[in-house]
Each structure stands twice: as C-alpha cells, then as structure tokens.
Design a protein around this motif. Structure first.
Motif: not given
Length: 547
Positions: A35-42
């Motif tokens: 969540a911190r590294t790829f917050p916008d990833r589905v």
C-alpha cells in the motif's frame, strides 16, 4: 541435516536481539509495504469494483479498529462464512491485525458441522455472506456460542438470503478508523488462523497456523509459482480452504491483483482470464475440467500464457496436453491442511519434456520435492522412523518437518502428539522416494477421498450408510473421476431379505451429509474381508478403478 549443539562463541557476546534487528515474521507487513509502495495499483477486482491498495489497506485497518472496539483481541476467534469476495481478502488482514485468529469456514459443510466449528473455536464474531444465511442460521441454532453476527451483502450476489446479524459489514467497517495503528503479533508463533480438516473419525480437527508459517508459505508460493511484480490472480480456489493456500497474503508480496469470483463457472472464468490479464490461478482437477469442457461459444482467447497450480491427484497426461494447447502451464503441487496447503512441488526439469509420453507421464505422476520454505520432506518407516531407501519401491509414510507445519490441533493434545510423534509431522499418506529424491504417493492410510480439492472422510460416509435399516455393512473408497479427481464409491452389503435401490441410499445420505460427500456410485454385494473380518479396501479400490 544435523543440528549442532549450541556452544557460546564470540558471536553470542553483546549481540542480542532488540527491536531494531529482530521483528516477528508476519504476512501483515506485506500489505503495509504494498500500500505504501503502490497505493494506486489495483488490488481487488470484483464485478465493476476496482479497489486500489491504498483503499484495501484502509479497509483492513477499519476492520481491525472496529473489531478492537468490540473487545476482540489476541487469541479471540473470528469465524467467517464467505465466498471469494473482497470481504474475505480484508478479513485475512484485518482480523489478525487485532491479534485475533481467523477461522474461514467451508461453505460446503452442513449446519451441524459449522455449528461444531463455531463452538470448538469459541467464535466471538461471525461474519456471514447473505448467500449462506440459511446455513448460518441452522448452525447458530445448533451451536452453544452466541457470537456477534455481521451480515455481508455482496452486490454481485443476486440470489435470496436474509439478514441475521445486528449490523452489516459496511456499517461495521464505517465505525472503524482507516488510520488505525494495528498491532504486530507479540510473537511470530502467535496463531493467525484456524482451519478445520475432515478427519477419518469423529468431529473435524482444528488446525492452527502461526504468523511465521503464513509469512513463509506466502513467500514460498511467490517463488514456486514464479509470480512476478503485479501478478494477476484469479480466485477459483476457495479462500476458506487452507486460507486459499496462503495466496491472499502472497499477492501483497508482489502488489498483485486479486480477481474475485463467487462461482467457478466457465463463462465467468474465461471472461476474467481474457479481460483482466490473469497470470495465475489454482484449483482442483474439476477447475481444469470446467475450462476444457466448456462449449466453444463460452471460451475466450487468452492474452498470455496462464500459470495453473493444481493439487490432489496428478492430472492425466491427456488433460495436461489439452491444458497446454488451451494456453495454460500446469504445475502439480501437494500438501495438507496441516502444512498450510501446498508445501511440495513437482519441480519440472526442461529435459523431461523431451521424454517419450509414457516416461513423461511417470514423471508428472510424482508429487515432487519440498518447497524452498520447507526444511524437511521424507518417506519414513512409521514404526522405526528410519528414512527409507530412495528406490521408488519401498513404501513408507510421507513426513514433513519445518516452519510451514501447523502448531497443532486446537484443544486436541492427543491428536497433536500422535501427528508429531518422532519429531516429524506424519501425513498419513503412504508413498515412495525415487532415486532423485522426488516422492510419489501410493495410497492414503487414512482412506481420505479428495473430491474437487475437498477432503471426504470415508468413515463419515460409511456411518451414514450404516444407519439405513436395510444396510448390514458398508465400505467407501475413492473412485477416479475425470471431473472431480475422485468421488466416493460405496460398496454395500444388505441385510437378509432387505431390498433398497442405489437412488434410495443416496437420498438417505443426502439427509445426513453435505452434498459433496454423497456417494456417486453404490455397488451391492458381499464385502471382501480378511480372516479376522476386516474389510479389504484395497480390493474395493481396484474394483472402483475398474468401474
């Protein structure tokens, strides 16, 4: 592998564990990182829903916060009766974030069995999908515990169902804090989940997983399945089964996408495979059968090769060939509920693909070698505990040792001690070890039938048959099945002068067993017995195989 006697050295002086250099292993940190590294990833796809990792993390913290506000904490059991939905993924994180233990219940069980699980696990909270409300109501009526019930109304479910609880899932989550400072486990040995397995006698046994094992098996899946960053996983395997083989935690390691699927149906699977760029899925032989036997108008061309992980009986060579032609690369796995799901893989050598078909089939029939995160796998004499020769002939019991073996059976020290007797976990499966170290199962000492990936106790089915007034004796064995892998086949001796049809006996069982446990075939006649009166099941298994 020998273990050295510990003697103090210069490296044991003034180099102690402290919070800076030692933290308990847990899969919960995988979601925090994703969540911190790829917050916008589905992170989650479900129908029209597209939920990014930032929102998934917020919702799991809301769930943890709301549960904590109700007094749920370390060692409390939260039971869930859910399909493969976003809520099920959230429970795999939100529940253990409070220190509580997640109990994912098999939706195919009957009310009595679920009621037993609720009581045995001392459930404090019970989250119920609307589809299973009737089943849950029956279980609650039979159970002694009175958990706080939360209703989950999945918008993708269009069938009937009624509310049972004091609140619904979304309202409950809304009461929680999205910035909740969740708790790491005090010890990586703390329980993270409870999974009930069908035994050969009596009630199901509660298998307890710890945070360390879950974290390691999740990593083992990533390695074994070759899951690259942002892998896309289609949920055809029930998440209630061994916590979905720990894949709910594996996906966070690679910031991958969960594609939820309520029902394993060919049109929905092909649509998901084609539209979402699925890279991986898991399942029993029935999932392969469903994909391969779908009408042509339901099939869709796949945008890429898809990695299919299967367990239970080895797929026949013809099925593997058909799967390859359809765009799937199949990997055969083996494990048990007690080993967090698959812990053994038929690691394929490239040169084996060039072997003649009969030799290639023999290689594919083997269960394989240990996962990278499993320390010990062997075939041993169950009495002497000696490791048996790797000759492909000498049959012994398949045994496991390592960090991805369960803590034990909940409130069942006798069964736990028996399972770990001799310092190894005794699987109850009989097999051989080949010269290259690959193991191959030859029989199941516990007579468990694996149908559609679910364990069926032959004794449980036999008990149901014995209760019929016309039945004198009954023995149930596995019959090979192209669709389900195996199905129960009942051999029945009738009392003198009594008559009953196969259909009548199956109907009788339907009133006493979950649908997937019903015998598909009933054969009448005298049962073969030893001189001491013991039924010779190996004879019946051969008859079942011959049809």
């Amino acid at each position: 592998m020998a273990r050295e006697t510990i003697q103090k050295t210069i490296y044991d002086r003034d180099l102690d564990k402290n919070p800076a250099n030692y933290q308990p292993l847990t899969p919960l940190t995988y979601l925090d990182r994703a969540a911190r590294t790829f917050p916008d990833r589905v992170a989650v796809v479900h129908g029209s829903l597209r939920r990014p990792y930032s929102e998934l993390y917020e919702r799991t913290r809301r769930l943890a916060s709301a549960l904590k506000a109700r007094g749920i904490g370390r060692g409390d059991t939260v039971a869930v009766l859910l399909a493969n939905t976003p809520a099920m993924i959230e429970c795999h994180y939100g529940v253990p974030m409070t220190g509580a233990v997640l109990n994912t219940l098999n939706t195919r069980l009957d009310a009595e069995a679920i009621g037993f699980c609720l009581d045995h696990g001392e459930a404090k909270v019970f989250i119920v999908d609307r589809e299973f409300s009737k089943l849950a109501r029956g279980a609650l009526e039979k159970a002694g515990v009175t958990p706080f019930v939360i209703d989950y109304d999945d918008p993708e479910f269009t069938g009937e169902g009624t509310a049972l609880g004091e609140t619904d899932y979304e309202t409950f989550l809304a009461s929680g804090d999205p910035e909740h400072d969740w708790a790491m486990p005090a010890d990586e040995w703390d329980a993270i989940s409870l999974n009930y397995t069908s035994g050969t006698t009596g009630d199901p046994k509660g298998v307890v997983y710890h945070h360390r094992g879950a974290a390691l098996l999740a990593l083992g899946n990533v390695i074994t399945a070759g899951m690259g960053q942002h892998a896309v996983y289609l949920w055809t395997l029930p998440m209630f089964h061994c916590n979905g083989w720990c894949f709910p935690w594996s996906l966070s390691v690679v910031a991958g996408t969960h594609v939820c699927l309520r029902q394993v149906r060919a049109p929905a699977m092909y649509a998901a495979l084609a539209e979402h760029g699925v890279t991986h899925l898991s399942g029993a032989p029935i999932v392969m059968s469903t994909l391969l036997n779908a009408p042509e108008d339901q099939k869709r061309p796949l945008p890429q090769r898809v990695h299919f992980l299967t367990a239970a009986a080895p797929p026949p060579e013809a099925v593997l060939a058909a799967m390859g032609e359809a765009g799937f690369d199949v990997t055969h796995l083996y494990g048990l509920t007690e080993t967090y799901g698959p812990a053994v893989v038929n690691a394929w050598h490239e040169e084996w693909s060039d072997l003649p078909s009969d030799q290639r089939a023999k290689k594919k029939a083997r269960q394989g070698v240990r996962y990278p995160v499993l320390e010990g796998l062997d075939v041993r004499d169950p009495e002497s505990m000696d490791s048996l020769p790797a000759d492909g002939q000498t049959i012994g019991e398949v045994m496991f040792r390592g960090n991805v073996v369960m803590r034990g059976y909940l409130k069942n020290p006798k069964s736990t001690n028996e399972a770990f007797k001799g310092g190894w976990f005794r699987s109850g499966d009989l097999g051989v070890k080949h010269p290259d170290g690959y193991i191959q199962l030859k029989d199941r000492s516990k007579d468990i039938i694996i149908s559609g990936g679910e364990n069926i106790s032959s004794i449980e089915v036999e008990d149901a048959l014995f209760k019929h007034p016309a039945v004198a004796a009954a023995a149930v064995v596995a019959k090979p099945d192209d669709k389900w892998g195996e199905t129960p086949c009942a051999f029945v001796e009738l009392k003198e002068g009594q008559e009953v049809s196969p259909e009548d006996l199956i109907a009788w069982c339907r009133e006493r067993l979950a649908p997937y446990k019903l015998p598909r075939h009933v054969v009448f006649g005298e049962l073969p017995k030893t001189s001491t009166g013991k039924v010779q099941k190996f004879v019946l298994r051969e008859k079942a195989r011959e049809g």
